[in-house]
Design an enzyme around this catalytic site. Structure first.
Site, PDB file in Angstrom:
ATOM      1  N   LYS A  43       0.847  -1.204   0.000  1.00  0.00           N
ATOM      2  CA  LYS A  43       0.000   0.000   0.000  1.00  0.00           C
ATOM      3  C   LYS A  43       0.882   1.254   0.000  1.00  0.00           C
ATOM      4  O   LYS A  43       2.071   1.186   0.320  1.00  0.00           O
ATOM      5  CB  LYS A  43      -0.907  -0.024   1.234  1.00  0.00           C
ATOM      6  CG  LYS A  43      -0.164   0.004   2.569  1.00  0.00           C
ATOM      7  CD  LYS A  43      -1.099  -0.287   3.730  1.00  0.00           C
ATOM      8  CE  LYS A  43      -0.352  -0.270   5.050  1.00  0.00           C
ATOM      9  NZ  LYS A  43      -1.174  -0.806   6.154  1.00  0.00           N
ATOM     10  N   TYR A 270      13.349  31.298   4.155  1.00  0.00           N
ATOM     11  CA  TYR A 270      12.172  32.062   4.568  1.00  0.00           C
ATOM     12  C   TYR A 270      12.217  32.359   6.058  1.00  0.00           C
ATOM     13  O   TYR A 270      12.399  31.464   6.877  1.00  0.00           O
ATOM     14  CB  TYR A 270      10.901  31.256   4.298  1.00  0.00           C
ATOM     15  CG  TYR A 270      10.571  31.073   2.837  1.00  0.00           C
ATOM     16  CD1 TYR A 270      10.301  32.169   2.023  1.00  0.00           C
ATOM     17  CD2 TYR A 270      10.524  29.804   2.285  1.00  0.00           C
ATOM     18  CE1 TYR A 270       9.992  31.984   0.679  1.00  0.00           C
ATOM     19  CE2 TYR A 270      10.210  29.611   0.952  1.00  0.00           C
ATOM     20  CZ  TYR A 270       9.936  30.709   0.151  1.00  0.00           C
ATOM     21  OH  TYR A 270       9.632  30.526  -1.162  1.00  0.00           O
ATOM     22  N   MET A 319       9.593  24.340   0.055  1.00  0.00           N
ATOM     23  CA  MET A 319       8.789  23.307  -0.593  1.00  0.00           C
ATOM     24  C   MET A 319       9.664  22.370  -1.438  1.00  0.00           C
ATOM     25  O   MET A 319       9.433  21.164  -1.495  1.00  0.00           O
ATOM     26  CB  MET A 319       7.713  23.944  -1.475  1.00  0.00           C
ATOM     27  CG  MET A 319       6.700  22.934  -2.004  1.00  0.00           C
ATOM     28  SD  MET A 319       5.466  23.660  -3.094  1.00  0.00           S
ATOM     29  CE  MET A 319       4.505  24.665  -1.978  1.00  0.00           C
TER      30      MET A 319
HETATM   31  C1  LIG Z   1      -0.574  -1.797   6.875  1.00  0.00           C
HETATM   32  C2  LIG Z   1      -1.186  -3.096   7.238  1.00  0.00           C
HETATM   33  C3  LIG Z   1      -0.394  -4.237   7.390  1.00  0.00           C
HETATM   34  C4  LIG Z   1       1.120  -4.207   7.365  1.00  0.00           C
HETATM   35  O1  LIG Z   1       1.596  -3.679   8.573  1.00  0.00           O
HETATM   36  P1  LIG Z   1       3.181  -3.594   8.862  1.00  0.00           P
HETATM   37  O2  LIG Z   1       3.265  -3.120  10.251  1.00  0.00           O
HETATM   38  O3  LIG Z   1       3.705  -2.611   7.892  1.00  0.00           O
HETATM   39  O4  LIG Z   1       3.719  -4.948   8.644  1.00  0.00           O
HETATM   40  C5  LIG Z   1      -1.037  -5.435   7.599  1.00  0.00           C
HETATM   41  N1  LIG Z   1      -2.388  -5.516   7.690  1.00  0.00           N
HETATM   42  C6  LIG Z   1      -3.168  -4.423   7.573  1.00  0.00           C
HETATM   43  C7  LIG Z   1      -4.637  -4.567   7.691  1.00  0.00           C
HETATM   44  C8  LIG Z   1      -2.606  -3.174   7.371  1.00  0.00           C
HETATM   45  O5  LIG Z   1      -3.390  -2.098   7.280  1.00  0.00           O
END
Ligand SMILES: *Cc1c(COP(=O)(O)O)cnc(C)c1O
Length: 383
Positions: A43, A270, A319
């Protein structure tokens, strides 16, 4: 060796070490028995490391399934040629159903409204909508409440358009694997799964472990683990560091885009939050900013590496750029930088290292957030 490859259009980039990613992935694979699967969580663009490129390496190293947070992250993997099962770790709006089915993405399901709408659409397309059932066991985030799993399955299982390919939960406190809260989540999950089996409901792949749980508690690995942060070489907790060595995968580098020697008293950046305190201070500009994930809260508080030594970041981070100061003192002559010289924001240079954890601590956050940030805009170079 650093700087072997770099982008042609920008003097700043993220380096991804394929070998380290492969070795970390194998370390998780090695935790598992022959019938247990590895689900790699990619993800947020693989925690900033580039989802498609990372998924290819993970697949070649024995990953059986991928998990993403959003439907479009799943679509991106499909477009990138990934053909393994993909689990979306959330229940999207019903308007996402056609996209899920078109790309064979499995949603997490915990409402009967979604499940039945998913089934209806699947039937009308002549396919079966596979899903994983999320079970809420204590984190109070998503899922069917652990006490309601049988009622839930009775409500939806009649539908021939859907099939439960897995059931899972997620831990809130797995870094305290002897703690009461973690044990309670385990117990609720064990009991919910046992009840469904007993009542004759198909559960498919049973899974609950994230990185930290899969390292600390072999007893809960069930049929699959969902590893995320550890694949990228980052420790989920100080508890795992001594017992499960990992290699950082991401480094962040930049080249100096300007050098100058402003007079004593001149301001930098800045708001002039830094003023040149003495003569013989070299100010170097680097082309990375908060839009690249380098949080502005680090202004005047972080170091970067130059020729294996630490130099101080000065002035407010902009930025797209920030400045560092190389100071000469009467005790020590420090080598000055030239335009185009390499500096390291995250990673190793000679004997020195700046880790994601160091930066996370300075920011008051966790390494997860720091890594995700650097994925925002910097080009990724795979070495
Ligand atoms: C992000 C996530 C993981 C992975 O977690 P880590 O701590 O990065 O291993 C696993 N299961 C779910 C449901 C998650 O949201």
């Amino acid at each position: 060796m650093i700087g072997r490859k770099e982008p042609s259009t920008r003097w700043a980039w993220v380096e991804i070490d394929r070998g380290a990613l492969r070795r970390n992935t194998r370390a998780f694979k090695n935790l598992l028995g022959p019938r247990q699967r590895l689900c790699c969580v990619v993800k947020a663009d693989a925690y900033g490391h580039g989802a498609v490129e990372c998924a290819k390496i993970m697949h070649a190293t024995g990953c059986d399934m991928f998990a993403v947070a959003t439907v479009m992250e799943g679509v991106e993997l499909r477009r990138g040629g990934i053909s393994e099962p993909i689990l979306v770790l959330s229940e999207p709006p019903a308007t996402a159903i056609d996209t899920l089915l078109e790309h064979s993405l499995m949603p997490s399901v915990y409402t009967s409204e979604f499940a039945l709408a998913y089934g209806e659409r699947a039937v009308s397309l002549g396919v079966v909508g596979r899903y994983h059932m999320a079970i809420e066991t204590g984190m109070n985030r998503i899922g069917v409440h652990y006490a309601d799993v049988i009622d839930f399955r009775r409500e939806i299982d009649f539908h021939r358009g859907i099939r439960c390919d897995g059931v899972f939960t997620h831990f809130a406190t797995a870094d305290e694997s002897n703690g009461w809260d973690y044990k309670l989540q385990c117990k609720r999950f064990d009991e919910a799964v046992a009840a469904m089996h007993e009542a004759g409901f198909e559960c498919g792949i049973v899974h609950c472990d994230n990185t930290v749980a899969s390292i600390l508690d072999p007893s809960m690995r069930y049929d699959m683990i969902r590893a995320g942060i550890g694949l990228y070489g980052l420790q989920p907790s100080e508890v795992t560091r001594p017992v499960f060595p990992l290699e950082p995968v991401m480094s962040v580098r930049a080249r100096v885009t300007r050098t100058a020697h402003p007079a004593m008293g001149e301001g930098v950046g800045y708001g002039f939050t830094y003023r040149v305190p003495r003569a013989r201070v070299q100010i170097c500009t680097l082309p990375i900013g908060y839009a690249d994930g380098l949080s502005r809260t680090l202004s005047n508080r972080m170091d970067v590496l130059f020729r294996g030594m630490r130099v101080r970041q000065v002035g407010n981070i902009c930025m797209d750029q920030f400045m560092v100061a190389i100071q000469q003192t009467s005790q020590r002559e420090t080598p000055e930088a030239e335009m185009g010289d390499l500096m390291t924001v995250i990673g190793r240079d000679g004997g020195a290292e700046i880790t994601m954890d160091e930066m996370a601590q300075l920011r008051g956050t966790i390494n997860y957030e720091v890594a995700c940030g650097f994925g925002m805009r910097l080009e990724k170079i795979y070495t």
